[in-house]
Motif scaffolding. Structure first.
Motif, PDB file in Angstrom:
ATOM      1  N   UNK A  51     -23.676  50.394   2.389  1.00 36.46           N
ATOM      2  CA  UNK A  51     -22.433  50.583   1.299  1.00 36.46           C
ATOM      3  C   UNK A  51     -21.710  49.311   1.208  1.00 36.46           C
ATOM      4  N   UNK A  52     -21.473  49.140  -0.266  1.00 38.42           N
ATOM      5  CA  UNK A  52     -20.775  48.039  -0.909  1.00 38.42           C
ATOM      6  C   UNK A  52     -19.155  48.054  -0.151  1.00 38.42           C
ATOM      7  N   UNK A  53     -18.775  46.711   0.345  1.00 40.32           N
ATOM      8  CA  UNK A  53     -17.768  46.745   1.039  1.00 40.32           C
ATOM      9  C   UNK A  53     -16.628  45.808   0.222  1.00 40.32           C
ATOM     10  N   UNK A  54     -16.931  44.904  -0.800  1.00 41.85           N
ATOM     11  CA  UNK A  54     -15.979  44.474  -1.413  1.00 41.85           C
ATOM     12  C   UNK A  54     -16.536  44.154  -3.023  1.00 41.85           C
ATOM     13  N   UNK A  55     -15.558  43.349  -3.737  1.00 44.71           N
ATOM     14  CA  UNK A  55     -15.805  43.166  -5.090  1.00 44.71           C
ATOM     15  C   UNK A  55     -17.043  42.030  -5.281  1.00 44.71           C
ATOM     16  N   UNK A  56     -17.297  41.441  -4.264  1.00 39.86           N
ATOM     17  CA  UNK A  56     -18.483  40.267  -4.311  1.00 39.86           C
ATOM     18  C   UNK A  56     -19.676  41.055  -3.945  1.00 39.86           C
ATOM     19  N   UNK A  96     -15.127  52.975   1.242  1.00 38.39           N
ATOM     20  CA  UNK A  96     -14.860  54.275   1.402  1.00 38.39           C
ATOM     21  C   UNK A  96     -15.370  54.936  -0.132  1.00 38.39           C
ATOM     22  N   UNK A  97     -15.033  54.479  -1.227  1.00 37.24           N
ATOM     23  CA  UNK A  97     -15.522  54.940  -2.451  1.00 37.24           C
ATOM     24  C   UNK A  97     -17.031  54.992  -2.585  1.00 37.24           C
ATOM     25  N   UNK A  98     -17.652  53.826  -2.211  1.00 44.02           N
ATOM     26  CA  UNK A  98     -18.979  53.866  -1.879  1.00 44.02           C
ATOM     27  C   UNK A  98     -19.699  54.996  -0.949  1.00 44.02           C
ATOM     28  N   UNK A  99     -19.024  55.295   0.059  1.00 43.19           N
ATOM     29  CA  UNK A  99     -19.608  56.524   0.998  1.00 43.19           C
ATOM     30  C   UNK A  99     -19.493  57.618  -0.045  1.00 43.19           C
ATOM     31  N   UNK A 100     -18.349  58.008  -0.533  1.00 44.31           N
ATOM     32  CA  UNK A 100     -18.359  59.392  -1.310  1.00 44.31           C
ATOM     33  C   UNK A 100     -19.354  59.404  -2.327  1.00 44.31           C
ATOM     34  N   UNK A 101     -19.686  58.069  -3.120  1.00 44.49           N
ATOM     35  CA  UNK A 101     -20.805  58.117  -4.131  1.00 44.49           C
ATOM     36  C   UNK A 101     -21.971  58.304  -3.574  1.00 44.49           C
ATOM     37  N   UNK A 102     -22.400  57.785  -2.233  1.00 48.27           N
ATOM     38  CA  UNK A 102     -23.655  58.027  -1.578  1.00 48.27           C
ATOM     39  C   UNK A 102     -23.935  59.513  -1.662  1.00 48.27           C
ATOM     40  N   UNK A 103     -22.614  60.176  -0.792  1.00 43.65           N
ATOM     41  CA  UNK A 103     -22.833  61.585  -0.597  1.00 43.65           C
ATOM     42  C   UNK A 103     -23.302  62.494  -1.930  1.00 43.65           C
ATOM     43  N   UNK A 104     -22.255  62.061  -3.058  1.00 49.31           N
ATOM     44  CA  UNK A 104     -22.517  62.829  -4.376  1.00 49.31           C
ATOM     45  C   UNK A 104     -23.939  62.594  -5.137  1.00 49.31           C
ATOM     46  N   UNK A 105     -24.480  61.307  -5.115  1.00 43.84           N
ATOM     47  CA  UNK A 105     -25.476  61.215  -6.019  1.00 43.84           C
ATOM     48  C   UNK A 105     -26.851  60.668  -5.152  1.00 43.84           C
ATOM     49  N   UNK A 107     -27.430  57.861  -4.028  1.00 45.05           N
ATOM     50  CA  UNK A 107     -28.021  56.518  -4.093  1.00 45.05           C
ATOM     51  C   UNK A 107     -27.038  55.692  -3.209  1.00 45.05           C
ATOM     52  N   UNK A 108     -27.401  54.713  -2.245  1.00 40.33           N
ATOM     53  CA  UNK A 108     -26.898  54.041  -1.579  1.00 40.33           C
ATOM     54  C   UNK A 108     -26.455  52.391  -2.457  1.00 40.33           C
ATOM     55  N   UNK A 109     -25.971  51.398  -1.875  1.00 38.53           N
ATOM     56  CA  UNK A 109     -25.764  50.062  -2.533  1.00 38.53           C
ATOM     57  C   UNK A 109     -26.894  49.064  -1.853  1.00 38.53           C
ATOM     58  N   UNK A 110     -27.887  49.307  -1.627  1.00 39.10           N
ATOM     59  CA  UNK A 110     -28.797  48.280  -0.979  1.00 39.10           C
ATOM     60  C   UNK A 110     -29.183  47.486  -2.235  1.00 39.10           C
ATOM     61  N   UNK A 111     -29.278  47.933  -3.355  1.00 41.18           N
ATOM     62  CA  UNK A 111     -29.796  47.182  -4.480  1.00 41.18           C
ATOM     63  C   UNK A 111     -28.950  46.184  -5.016  1.00 41.18           C
ATOM     64  N   UNK A 112     -27.575  45.989  -4.628  1.00 38.05           N
ATOM     65  CA  UNK A 112     -26.675  45.417  -5.302  1.00 38.05           C
ATOM     66  C   UNK A 112     -26.979  43.832  -4.801  1.00 38.05           C
ATOM     67  N   UNK A 113     -26.741  43.060  -5.604  1.00 41.42           N
ATOM     68  CA  UNK A 113     -26.891  41.430  -5.409  1.00 41.42           C
ATOM     69  C   UNK A 113     -25.470  40.966  -4.987  1.00 41.42           C
ATOM     70  N   UNK A 114     -25.367  40.373  -3.724  1.00 41.17           N
ATOM     71  CA  UNK A 114     -23.825  39.892  -3.408  1.00 41.17           C
ATOM     72  C   UNK A 114     -23.850  38.343  -4.012  1.00 41.17           C
ATOM     73  N   UNK A 115     -22.452  38.197  -4.267  1.00 46.03           N
ATOM     74  CA  UNK A 115     -22.486  36.868  -4.754  1.00 46.03           C
ATOM     75  C   UNK A 115     -21.304  36.153  -3.724  1.00 46.03           C
ATOM     76  N   UNK A 116     -21.060  34.876  -3.738  1.00 43.75           N
ATOM     77  CA  UNK A 116     -20.193  34.256  -2.772  1.00 43.75           C
ATOM     78  C   UNK A 116     -18.863  34.660  -2.743  1.00 43.75           C
TER      79      UNK A 116
END
Length: 527
Positions: A51-56, A96-105, A107-116
């Motif tokens: 799950x995505x935890x912040x804007x980075x 928390x929004x990412x968790x709801x999104x994961x249940x609805x569609x 798709x988790x956030x493992x493909x996101x690329x983190x930035x510093x």
């Protein structure tokens, strides 16, 4: 209940187990460890989701608590003004929004690329700025004794003008030298041709002299033959010296011509021919000698011309050499000025880079994670509205989920703007609508929901008052229990302080917490 690890026993337990558990599970979720959270997520087939935890775009592993928050709702949360999928802690909103999104569609956030992070970006930017400042300082120290950029450009313009004049002067001298060198080359080729022809004439004269000696030798031999024939009577009429016949008996044709007395005539003819050839050869030798003398005279003229041309070439070289030295000095000065301008350009580029780094530090953000698409939101909103319609809640067809507010909008107002009773009913509809949506669309879900006091705080309208969203009909509770028993595909546990108005169907369990040790069930947990 006092903490520690969990014991996992296979099968049903009707009493406290006496044997040790077949497997122990840690109480805290952690990657690469055996714990209760991961065990439950494995049963759902979603262990390892992120799950995505912040804007980075930093992510973490999904925990069972992320799912339980959307499935197990306590009384405080049920009536809270905080949006159903959120805990109210701003720092947790993203996950928390990412968790709801994961249940609805699904798709988790493992493909996101983190930035510093902002702090890391600031540190990196400061380090870059320090390096850039050091480079700029080094260049400025190098240019300390040099005029400003405009002065250098003006000096370079004057120098370029002088270089053009110098190039022009050298070009004229170079053209003259090239012309003289061409003439010198042509004379050199002529001299070579002349020498080659002289050598050929010398060879011919040598050979023709030998041939002339041969002709003179032949003439001497013929003269000797003639004298011998006279002495031997080979050339006078009389008895034939070959066969002894008298003149009267000699007939033409008795002997071959070379054996006849015409031998004298042959010798004479041969002598005339040889003398003719020798004369022609003498003439040829005279012509060759004349040509050789001419070539010698021409060779002297060519050598004189070559000497004059070489002298002119040396003089032109002497004139060009100082011009080239001056040109080299001017070129070196221009190269130096070009280097200064290059340093100024590099300073400008570094300052621009510094501004860019500072701007990026202020503006850089991770690429926004994909939000829920409108089609999914609409279908989810329909699932919630269907629940409210089944419970006969007013304006249920106008209830929708807003993905910007992450909250329900009912009666043109956010859920938080309504009273506790309506907030509880809307939260119950959200939780059950989410579960049913997941069941019908093959999305991950625990398969059960727990609702604590969804109905206790609502009140029906007073007599004579019109129904509205804040004062629900008394029949809402009855339709609520009827709907969840008939139309909900998972397990649901409802904790309430009042009995269902019309009781429950036989296949539903109604457990009363008596708070009495002697009768019924004391409470949720045994005494």
């Amino acid at each position: 209940m006092t903490g520690g690890v969990f014991g996992l026993h296979e099968g049903q337990l009707r009493s406290l187990p006496t044997l040790p558990a077949a497997r122990t599970l840690g109480a805290k979720h952690a990657a690469n460890s055996d714990n209760l959270s991961r065990y439950l997520l494995e049963q759902l087939g979603i262990d390892g989701a992120r799950l995505r935890v912040n804007q980075d775009n930093k992510t973490r592993e999904l925990s069972v608590r992320d799912v339980a928050r959307l499935s197990v709702i306590d009384e405080t949360k049920m009536q809270s003004k905080i949006a159903p999928p959120l805990s109210g802690r701003p720092i947790d909103r993203t996950v928390e929004v990412s968790a709801l999104k994961f249940l609805l569609d699904g798709t988790d956030d493992s493909a996101l690329i983190a930035v510093p992070s902002k702090k890391d970006r600031r540190q990196i930017a400061n380090a870059k700025v320090e390096v850039i400042d050091a480079l700029i300082l080094r260049l400025r120290n190098k240019l300390a004794d040099v005029g400003d950029e405009d002065a250098v450009r003006n000096q370079l313009a004057r120098l370029n003008s002088a270089l053009r004049g110098q190039y022009s002067a050298i070009s004229d001298l170079a053209d003259q030298r090239r012309q003289v060198a061409d003439r010198l080359a042509r004379h050199g080729r002529a001299a070579a041709d002349n020498r080659q022809r002289s050598a050929e004439i010398e060879v011919l004269e040598s050979r023709f002299s030998l041939l002339l000696d041969k002709y003179e030798s032949d003439l001497a031999r013929l003269e000797m033959v003639g004298e011998a024939g006279t002495l031997l009577g080979l050339f006078t009429p009389g008895i034939c010296v070959f066969c002894g016949a008298d003149p009267d008996h000699q007939r033409h044709g008795d002997h071959v011509p070379q054996d006849s007395t015409s031998f004298a005539e042959a010798v004479t003819a041969e002598r005339r021919k040889t003398e003719l050839l020798a004369g022609e050869l003498r003439n040829t030798l005279a012509d060759l000698n004349s040509e050789r003398q001419s070539k010698l005279a021409i060779a002297d003229q060519i050598e004189d011309a070559i000497a004059q041309l070489r002298l002119r070439v040396r003089r032109l070289d002497d004139a060009i050499t100082p011009q080239q030295a001056d040109l080299s000095d001017l070129t070196a000065q221009r190269s130096k000025l070009d280097g200064f301008l290059s340093d100024y350009a590099e300073i400008a580029a570094l300052e621009e880079m510094k501004d860019s780094v500072e701007a990026e530090n202020a503006a850089e953000k991770a690429q926004a994670a994909t939000s829920l698409d409108l089609k999914t939101i609409n279908r989810f909103s329909e699932a919630i509205a269907d629940r409210l319609a089944a419970w006969n809640v007013p304006d249920s067809d106008r209830v929708r989920y807003d993905r910007n507010e992450q909250d329900l909008i009912a009666g043109d107002q956010l859920r938080s703007a309504h009273g506790k009773g309506v907030r509880a009913i809307l939260h119950a509809a959200f939780t059950m609508g989410l579960a049913q949506y997941c069941f019908e669309n093959d999305r991950p879900h625990p398969g059960f929901v727990v609702l604590d006091s969804p109905l206790v705080t609502y009140r029906p309208p007073d007599e004579g008052e019109s129904d509205d969203l804040e004062k629900l009909d008394i029949g809402v509770a009855a339709r609520f229990y009827a709907d969840i028993q008939a139309s909900f595909d998972g397990q649901i546990i409802v904790m309430e302080n009042m009995d269902p108005p019309e009781g429950l169907e036989p296949n539903s369990a109604d457990v009363r917490f008596t708070k009495s040790v002697s009768s019924g069930r004391y409470g949720f947990f045994p005494v």
